[in-house]
Structure formats: structure tokens, C-alpha cells
Design an enzyme around this catalytic site. Structure first.
Site, short mmCIF file in Angstrom:
data_model
loop_
_atom_site.label_atom_id
_atom_site.label_comp_id
_atom_site.label_asym_id
_atom_site.label_seq_id
_atom_site.Cartn_x
_atom_site.Cartn_y
_atom_site.Cartn_z
N TYR A 52 1.30 -0.82 0.02
CA TYR A 52 0.34 0.28 0.14
C TYR A 52 0.84 1.53 -0.05
CZ TYR A 52 -3.46 -3.01 1.45
OH TYR A 52 -4.80 -4.42 1.98
N LEU A 190 -17.10 -3.76 1.82
CA LEU A 190 -18.86 -3.07 1.15
C LEU A 190 -18.43 -3.74 0.04
CD1 LEU A 190 -18.09 0.39 3.30
CD2 LEU A 190 -19.86 -1.74 3.12
N ILE A 228 -12.80 -4.58 7.28
CA ILE A 228 -12.05 -3.54 7.62
C ILE A 228 -12.00 -3.35 6.30
CG2 ILE A 228 -9.82 -5.01 8.53
CD1 ILE A 228 -9.02 -5.63 5.92
N LYS A 230 -12.53 0.53 4.17
CA LYS A 230 -11.91 1.74 3.63
C LYS A 230 -12.65 2.95 3.56
CE LYS A 230 -10.11 4.07 0.52
NZ LYS A 230 -10.72 5.07 -0.58
N ARG A 236 -17.53 8.84 6.81
CA ARG A 236 -17.95 7.81 6.34
C ARG A 236 -17.40 6.86 7.41
NH1 ARG A 236 -17.83 10.58 1.53
NH2 ARG A 236 -16.04 9.67 0.15
N ASN A 240 -20.04 4.15 9.10
CA ASN A 240 -19.08 2.76 9.46
C ASN A 240 -19.01 2.19 10.52
OD1 ASN A 240 -19.60 2.86 6.66
ND2 ASN A 240 -17.36 2.93 6.00
N1 LIG Z 1 -5.39 -8.76 1.72
C1 LIG Z 1 -5.99 -8.01 0.56
O1 LIG Z 1 -5.74 -8.73 -0.48
C2 LIG Z 1 -6.95 -6.85 0.00
C3 LIG Z 1 -7.61 -6.43 -1.09
C4 LIG Z 1 -8.10 -5.29 -1.15
C5 LIG Z 1 -7.99 -4.38 -0.01
N2 LIG Z 1 -7.87 -5.46 1.62
C6 LIG Z 1 -8.15 -4.04 2.11
O2 LIG Z 1 -9.37 -4.51 2.89
C7 LIG Z 1 -9.48 -2.61 3.17
C8 LIG Z 1 -11.21 -2.78 2.73
O3 LIG Z 1 -11.11 -2.78 0.87
P1 LIG Z 1 -11.51 -1.78 0.01
O4 LIG Z 1 -11.10 -0.09 0.02
O5 LIG Z 1 -11.12 -2.73 -1.18
O6 LIG Z 1 -13.54 -1.85 -0.18
P2 LIG Z 1 -14.10 -1.39 0.77
O7 LIG Z 1 -13.74 -0.62 1.69
O8 LIG Z 1 -15.79 -2.33 0.76
O9 LIG Z 1 -15.45 -0.09 0.20
C9 LIG Z 1 -14.09 0.89 -0.01
C10 LIG Z 1 -15.00 2.13 -1.00
O10 LIG Z 1 -16.17 2.47 -0.55
C11 LIG Z 1 -16.77 3.93 -0.81
N3 LIG Z 1 -17.13 3.75 1.32
C12 LIG Z 1 -16.67 3.64 2.03
N4 LIG Z 1 -17.88 3.42 3.18
C13 LIG Z 1 -18.60 4.60 2.57
C14 LIG Z 1 -20.34 4.50 3.23
N5 LIG Z 1 -20.39 4.51 4.56
N6 LIG Z 1 -20.75 4.97 2.53
C15 LIG Z 1 -20.73 5.43 0.49
N7 LIG Z 1 -19.04 4.66 -0.07
C16 LIG Z 1 -18.37 3.94 0.91
C17 LIG Z 1 -15.40 4.18 0.02
O11 LIG Z 1 -14.77 6.10 -0.93
P3 LIG Z 1 -14.70 6.63 -0.62
O12 LIG Z 1 -12.77 6.30 0.57
O13 LIG Z 1 -14.78 8.31 -0.90
O14 LIG Z 1 -14.71 7.27 1.37
C18 LIG Z 1 -14.63 3.30 -0.97
O15 LIG Z 1 -14.69 3.59 -2.74
C19 LIG Z 1 -8.33 -2.43 2.25
O16 LIG Z 1 -8.47 -0.68 2.66
C20 LIG Z 1 -7.93 -2.94 2.68
O17 LIG Z 1 -6.84 -2.24 3.66
C21 LIG Z 1 -7.17 -6.06 1.64
#
Ligand SMILES: NC(=O)c1ccc[n+]([C@@H]2O[C@H](COP(=O)([O-])OP(=O)(O)OC[C@H]3O[C@@H](n4cnc5c(N)ncnc54)[C@H](OP(=O)(O)O)[C@@H]3O)[C@@H](O)[C@H]2O)c1
Length: 278
Positions: A52, A190, A228, A230, A236, A240
Site C-alpha cells: 500500500y 462493502l 475492515i 476503507k 463515512r 461505518n
Molecule cells: N488482503 C487483500 O488482498 C486486500 C485486498 C483489498 C483490500 N484489502 C483491505 O481491505 C480494505 C477495504 O477494502 P476496499 O478498500 O477494497 O473496499 P471497501 O472497504 O469495500 O470499499 C471502499 C470503497 O467504498 C467507499 N465507501 C466506504 N464507506 C462508505 C460509506 N459509508 N458510504 C459510501 N461509500 C463508502 C469508499 O469511498 P470513499 O473512500 O470515497 O469513502 C471506497 O471507494 C482495504 O483498504 C485494505 O485494507 C485487502
């Protein structure tokens, strides 16, 4: 794994808050700002990774927050280019340095066929024995490979962090987590926003005066699975985090599970391996 009233799961003596703050795609000052915000809001679990490219800023955000290190959980991950013994130990040391403190949990980010899993798992255990992390675990390991990794590991692999949200089933992984008395952590909980307009979820959200995101995060954590999410916005992040004052009924949990259609937001599994069919 045991789940307690204070919204943590405990595996092998390590207590992990069920709701963490994800930092993928938060870079530079955004990462620093949002980690500080998250800890001030009340998050007690931060998720980052070498790849990251924000470990330094995550460390700065932690310092800014003033929250004592022993009061929250910190995870980072070993990237796939660092799976040999020497590379793994070098990264573990440098990650801890960048973060400004020893992480609680060090995960292997994705499985690779080379080097041999035995070498990598031994090195991960060595990192723990050297005090470069408190505990160790996996990310993106299908269930058979999870079992193999645990068979090779002296220390318990305390979590497997995998994609999970209402559009995906991970039943084989849930069974394996139980068998191994370990835990699952849901990344992209999400589905990067894709679940927020699902009518089944928005209807349930309306009933509780909650948002679709809150219902989704509640649905995951109510199953004893760590989530977890993001976000780059403090508002937001607060939204969350506000999921522990209501509970879904069994019927609602099942209706949301019924949305699963096999959708994955990101799949970087090496072709040498295969996801579980279910
Ligand atoms: N181990 C792995 O291979 C792996 C892979 C992917 C991710 N991860 C971890 O998992 C975490 C989360 O996954 P992710 O970032 O891919 O997806 P996520 O948490 O499912 O979704 C994040 C997205 O949703 C939006 N969002 C968040 N809260 C919101 C709300 N309350 N209302 C509306 N939109 C909202 C965010 O936009 P805004 O930022 O504009 O709010 C962002 O675009 C990552 O940050 C990372 O730490 C791990």
C-alpha cells in the site's frame, strides 16, 4: 475463535476488534489524516500492507492520534516478492520500522507457488520469534492451502484475510476457520460500494434507521467475521463505525446472504491455486 461482548474475536490469546479501518489506496497525507481520524473516532484496529506504500504515514497517523499503542490492533502484510526467508525477515523489520512500532499481526498477502510454502511459513514463524510481530496469519489462502500452511506452522495462523461481502460466499473458508479455531477477516466488505444500492439491504437499513453500508458491516461482524472497510472521509468512517447498537434477525442475515452471485472485486490469485467452489 471466541467472540465477546466487547466486539472482538480472540484467537490463540490475541484479541482482534471485529471492525477495523482499511487503508489501501490511502496515500501520503490522506493515509496519515484518516488513520488519525479513525483512531479518534474509536476504531481500535488498523489494516495496512507493504504494497500500500503507506506504512510510514500510517505510523504518523497513529502518533498524531495520541492513542496508546497497546490500546489498538495493527496489521501489516508481507508482499509476494518477499516470500523467501531473508526477504521476509528484511521486510518484517523494515515494516515495523516504518510503522514506528511492532505490528500485532503480520500476514502473507497472497500465496505463490515459489518459494516453497515450508520456507515462507518457517520464516514467518521466525519473524514472530524474533519479536518483529506479535502474531502471524494469512491473506487470500484457499481452504486447502490454509490447512497446509497451518500444518507447516508452529504458531497459530490467527486469521485469513479474504474478500467477503454479501455478493460472495466463503462457506468452505468458514468451515476451515472453525476446524482450525482461527478467524476470517473480510476485505472489501462493502464490495467497494457495489452493495450500497441492493434493494434487500436498503430495505433492511430503512427499518433500523441505518445506511446500507452499516447493515452490510453489521451482517459481516454479526457472523464473527472481522471487517475492515476503507474510506477517505471522516464522516463515512464515523458512519461505518456505528454498527454496534442494532442486530439483524436470522431471517435478515439469510436474506442478505441470498444476494451472493459470485461477484469478486479483485482476484489476483496465482493460477497455481484455485478459490474454493463455495
Ligand atoms: N488482503 C487483500 O488482498 C486486500 C485486498 C483489498 C483490500 N484489502 C483491505 O481491505 C480494505 C477495504 O477494502 P476496499 O478498500 O477494497 O473496499 P471497501 O472497504 O469495500 O470499499 C471502499 C470503497 O467504498 C467507499 N465507501 C466506504 N464507506 C462508505 C460509506 N459509508 N458510504 C459510501 N461509500 C463508502 C469508499 O469511498 P470513499 O473512500 O470515497 O469513502 C471506497 O471507494 C482495504 O483498504 C485494505 O485494507 C485487502
Amino acid at each position: 475463535m471466541s467472540m465477546s461482548a466487547n466486539n472482538t474475536v480472540t484467537v490463540d490469546g490475541l484479541s482482534i476488534p471485529l471492525l477495523g479501518f482499511g487503508t489501501w489506496q490511502l496515500k501520503g497525507n490522506d493515509a496519515r489524516r484518516m488513520v488519525g481520524e479513525a483512531l479518534r473516532i474509536g476504531y481500535r484496529h488498523i489494516d495496512t500492507a507493504f504494497i500500500y506504500e503507506n506504512e510510514t504515514e500510517v505510523g504518523q497517523g497513529i502518533k498524531d492520534s495520541g492513542v496508546a499503542r497497546e490500546d489498538f490492533h495493527l496489521t501489516t502484510k508481507i508482499w509476494v516478492t518477499n516470500l523467501t526467508r531473508d526477504a521476509l525477515l528484511k521486510q518484517a523489520e523494515e515494516s515495523a520500522e516504518r510503522l514506528g512500532s511492532t505490528p500485532d499481526l503480520l500476514l502473507l498477502h497472497w500465496p505463490k507457488p515459489q518459494p516453497d510454502l515450508a520456507e515462507t511459513i518457517a520464516a514467518l514463524n521466525e519473524a514472530k520469534d524474533k519479536g518483529l510481530t506479535r502474531a502471524i496469519g494469512l491473506s487470500n489462502y484457499p481452504s486447502a492451502l490454509w490447512q497446509q500452511a497451518q500444518d507447516l506452522s508452529s504458531a497459530k495462523l490467527v486469521t485469513n484475510q479474504v474478500e467477503y461481502h454479501p455478493l460472495l460466499t466463503i462457506n468452505a473458508l468458514k468451515t476451515k476457520a472453525k476446524e482450525l479455531a482461527s478467524s476470517l477477516t473480510a476485505w472489501s466488505p462493502l464490495a467497494r460500494g457495489k452493495v450500497l444500492n441492493e434493494p434487500v439491504i436498503t430495505e433492511i437499513a430503512k427499518k433500523y434507521g441505518k445506511t446500507a453500508g452499516q447493515v452490510t458491516l453489521r451482517w459481516i461482524t454479526q457472523q464473527g467475521i472481522i471487517a475492515i472497510p476503507k474510506t477517505s472521509s471522516a464522516e463515512r468512517a464515523r458512519e461505518n463505525f456505528d454498527i454496534f447498537d442494532f442486530a439483524l434477525t436470522e431471517d435478515e442475515v439469510a436474506r442478505i446472504a441470498g444476494l451472493a452471485n459470485g461477484f469478486r472485486v479483485g482476484d489476483h490469485l496465482d493460477p497455481a491455486f484455485q478459490w474454493d467452489a463455495d
